[in-house]
Design an enzyme around this catalytic site. Structure first.
Site, mmCIF file in Angstrom:
data_model
loop_
_atom_site.group_PDB
_atom_site.id
_atom_site.type_symbol
_atom_site.label_atom_id
_atom_site.label_comp_id
_atom_site.label_asym_id
_atom_site.label_seq_id
_atom_site.Cartn_x
_atom_site.Cartn_y
_atom_site.Cartn_z
ATOM 1 N N CYS A 29 0.933 -1.028 -0.094
ATOM 2 C CA CYS A 29 0.104 0.165 0.086
ATOM 3 C C CYS A 29 0.835 1.086 0.033
ATOM 4 O O CYS A 29 1.174 1.656 1.078
ATOM 5 C CB CYS A 29 -1.017 -0.071 1.275
ATOM 6 S SG CYS A 29 -1.970 1.483 1.358
ATOM 7 N N LEU A 30 1.045 1.764 -0.940
ATOM 8 C CA LEU A 30 1.920 2.890 -1.379
ATOM 9 C C LEU A 30 1.030 3.770 -2.164
ATOM 10 O O LEU A 30 0.146 3.607 -2.883
ATOM 11 C CB LEU A 30 3.129 2.781 -2.092
ATOM 12 C CG LEU A 30 4.159 1.474 -1.368
ATOM 13 C CD1 LEU A 30 5.384 1.197 -2.318
ATOM 14 C CD2 LEU A 30 4.521 1.942 0.030
#
Length: 232
Positions: A89-90
């Site tokens: 999750c970026l």
């Protein structure tokens, strides 16, 4: 006639040519010959970081709607910062399509990934570890990657460097035993550092690139907010 939007394949081919022309500091990337939507990358741990001496293999999975939708990002090599074989999750991944900018390229994505890797901000898919654990994983990454046939096929030069590093380690260990020196295996011995640094770039270059990328991300988000405010 209206101009057609570039397809994912056309855009990724352009990005590939850019990367070959302007390599990304500390990172090598190659698409699968059989599927340009799946890219593999190798991050070489920067000097003066807990990842120094390590090689970190991962993948980018691009949707057919790229560049209008972001890719999924995975890390394969154990590293102490990100969970392996898990979607990360970026702000540059498919977890955040709302912050994605179609102007961002493969180079932008990978530079941003390294930026996140070098900080300690928690996110979905990240993990906690001490510096000495990351250093141990950096050492173990070499033998780990050589067991992966895709890594060896796509990155033969890096695989050759890894093989040489293991040979140097084995030779140094044999010399210590022959000389009656117990000692511990030093991941930063001069011979190994020389081999590793031959495949690395200057840390200041990546720091500058990361600063530029972060500035662009912030600018894009501000512009996006202003446009939404005007529409409202």
């Amino acid at each position: 006639m209206a101009n057609k939007r570039p397809t994912a394949i056309a855009r990724l081919r352009q990005d590939y040519l850019r990367i070959k022309r302007d390599p990304i500091p500390f990172i090598t990337a190659e698409p699968l010959p059989s599927n340009i939507l799946e890219w593999h990358y190798v991050v070489r741990g920067p000097e003066d970081s807990p990842y120094e001496g390590g090689f970190y293999h991962g993948t980018l999975s691009f949707p057919r709607e790229f560049p209008f939708k972001p890719p999924s990002i995975y890390m394969i090599t154990p590293n102490g910062r990100f969970k392996t074989n898990t979607r990360l999750c970026l702000s540059i991944s498919d977890f955040h399509p709302d912050t994605w900018n179609p102007a961002w390229s493969v180079s932008t994505i990978l530079t941003g990934l390294l930026s996140f890797m070098l900080e300690n901000t928690p996110t979905l898919g990240s993990t906690k570890s001490f510096a000495y654990e990351k250093q141990q994983l950096a050492r173990e990454s070499i033998a780990f990657n050589l067991k992966n046939p895709i890594f060896c096929e796509l990155f033969p030069d890096i695989a050759e460097t890894c093989t040489k590093i293991l040979e140097v380690r084995k030779e140094e260990q044999s010399n210590r035993h022959a000389n009656g020196v117990a000692g511990t295996n030093d991941p930063n011995s001069q011979n190994i550092r020389d081999l590793y640094l031959d495949n690395n770039s200057n840390w200041q270059s990546i720091h500058s690139n990361v600063t530029i990328i972060i500035s662009l991300i912030i600018f894009a988000m501000i512009v996006n907010y202003v446009f939404k405010s005007l529409k409202d």
